[in-house]
Design an enzyme around this catalytic site. Structure first.
Site, short mmCIF file in Angstrom:
data_model
loop_
_atom_site.label_atom_id
_atom_site.label_comp_id
_atom_site.label_asym_id
_atom_site.label_seq_id
_atom_site.Cartn_x
_atom_site.Cartn_y
_atom_site.Cartn_z
N GLU A 289 0.83 -1.04 -0.12
CA GLU A 289 0.15 0.00 0.02
C GLU A 289 0.85 1.30 -0.08
O GLU A 289 1.65 1.48 1.04
CB GLU A 289 -0.90 0.19 1.29
N CYS A 290 0.59 2.11 -0.91
CA CYS A 290 1.23 3.53 -1.12
C CYS A 290 2.74 3.41 -0.74
O CYS A 290 3.52 3.05 -1.84
CB CYS A 290 0.47 4.40 -0.02
N GLY A 291 3.45 3.51 0.37
CA GLY A 291 4.69 3.79 0.64
C GLY A 291 5.37 2.32 0.29
O GLY A 291 6.45 2.09 -0.15
N SER B 57 -1.06 -0.70 -4.87
CA SER B 57 -1.88 0.34 -5.06
C SER B 57 -1.41 1.61 -4.20
O SER B 57 -0.84 1.41 -3.03
CB SER B 57 -3.28 0.24 -5.10
#
Length: 435
Positions: free
Chosen positions: A322-324, A413
């Site tokens: 997720e993200c990072g 994502s």
């Protein structure tokens, strides 16, 4: 028919006209002050957020969980509030301005009957404070418990503010601060990144001037005790999920970990920053968001960790990034100074930090098990030739949101999922051969 049961606690929702008024500083100061007076304090954060809860947890000494009528849902919000009402005090820090967002902090206040404590930045006003606060109260309207004036210059200034409020109580004041809670591009700095965070919180608490008798005179809020929800099916029973957790990967909802455990998973934490490889017993890997851009050099040099991630991917272990977490699995990451660092290269493409916000807001991911709700908030951009397997849907506009990629066993994502919103969908992410 079983009679409805209730619990009671003194509770307020700390809100303001906008972000930047000092809600987090005031909530932290109030929590720390009440704790020092021997009160049992529980704090909640309205809306999607990872950093403010860490500050508030440090101030109160108790885990801070999220409240949101859409992402979390009214029933889980109600359950959390009822469970926390065994404490003496519940503080709910609002998100953005009182009426901002769908749903807003005002919506949550009305849903659970929690009165609003309005924070105003009084630095550049005096008598106009009354007009501002009356507008906040009457626009909705909402039940207003009182006002906390932030950045007050003197006792005389406080008296002018108090007089302008007419029938509304000036509950507390906080003077202008020689220093405030430090910030960076995603918001406040993490507590462990501030050397004297506890001293700073103690100073805020000491400088907060408030009327304890007025607080004790406030009527408690009644919270309905909901029926016990059935536990989710143990779809992850017998599985071990390796969860990255260190200063680069800190953005994770406590309820996500709770949900994985309720689904039957055993969690094993490891630190990519310490160059720890994925634990050998892992059946799946979870890389939550965080600040990989601040630790890009260490991650680039973490050869054992990178090799273990590539081995896990080659072995077809489900990997959720997720993200990072996704940023650290790209081929390269260009930090805010313009320096490009090699990353784990599980995901083809390059990540570049931007000066402006690239994504923000509540979103939902469509899955075979139904919508999985969550949010996005990032300053970087991924350039990749991969075609997204799906896109999230923005709430409430229903417009296309973040790309969601599948690359072998990797799901990646910028979307941060809130697992309790759909435990079955969360379980599917960590299960082999999920479509």
């Amino acid at each position: 028919m079983v009679a409805q049961r209730y619990v009671e606690a003194r509770a307020v929702l700390v809100s303001a006209i906008a972000s930047g008024q000092g809600k987090t500083s005031v909530t932290a100061a109030l929590a720390r002050k009440l704790v020092k007076q021997g009160k049992r304090v529980r704090v909640f954060k309205c809306g999607p957020d990872f950093i403010d809860p860490m500050i508030l947890e440090r101030a109160s000494g108790a885990t801070v969980r999220s409240l949101d009528l859409w992402m979390v849902g009214a029933e889980l919000c109600r359950s959390q509030l009822a469970a926390a009402a065994e404490a003496d005090v519940l503080l709910l820090e609002g998100v953005m301005g009182l009426y901002d967002g769908t749903p807003s902090s005002a919506d949550l206040s009305r849903e659970f009957g929690v009165p609003v404590m309005a924070v105003i930045d009084a630095a550049a006003m005096a008598q106009t404070a009354g007009a501002l606060v009356m507008g906040l109260r009457d626009y909705g309207p909402v039940q207003l418990a009182g006002v906390i004036a932030n950045r007050v210059a003197s006792e005389g200034h406080a008296r002018m503010v108090a007089a302008s409020l007419r029938d509304i109580s000036l509950f507390a004041t906080l003077p202008k601060q020689a220093r405030s809670l430090p910030e960076r591009h995603l918001g406040l700095m993490l507590p462990d990144d501030v050397n004297d965070i506890d001293t700073l919180l103690d100073e805020l608490a000491e400088q907060l001037v408030f009327d304890l008798q007025a607080w004790e005179a406030m009527p408690p809020v009644r919270f309905a005790i909901p029926d016990v929800a059935s536990a989710p099916d143990r779809l992850l029973a017998g599985r071990t999920i390796a969860v990255a957790r260190d200063q680069a990967f800190m953005f994770i909802y406590p309820h996500n970990l709770d949900t994985l455990r309720e689904l039957g998973a055993t969690l094993k934490f490891f630190s990519p920053l310490a160059n720890q490889p994925v634990p050998a017993e892992a059946d799946a890997v979870y890389l939550p968001g965080g600040y990989p851009e601040l630790h890009a050099q260490a991650l680039a040099q973490a050869g054992a960790w990178q090799a273990s991630m590539r081995a896990a991917h080659a072995a077809d272990l489900p990997i959720v990034a997720e993200c990072g977490g996704m940023m650290a699995l790209a081929a390269t990451l260009t930090d805010q100074a313009g320096v490009t660092w090699p990353m784990a290269a599980l995901l083809p493409g390059a990540v570049t930090m931007r000066a402006r916000l690239s994504g923000l807001g509540l979103q939902g991911l469509p899955t075979a098990q139904g919508q999985l709700r969550g949010h996005t908030f990032h300053y970087s951009q991924l350039e990749t030739a991969l075609v997204p397997a799906a896109h999230t849907i923005k709430h409430p506009s229903a417009q296309q949101g973040e790309a969601w990629y599948r690359h072998g066993s990797l799901s990646a994502s910028y979307f941060h999922a809130y697992f309790p919103s759909n435990p079955a969908a969360a379980a599917a992410l960590f299960t082999r051969n999920t479509a």
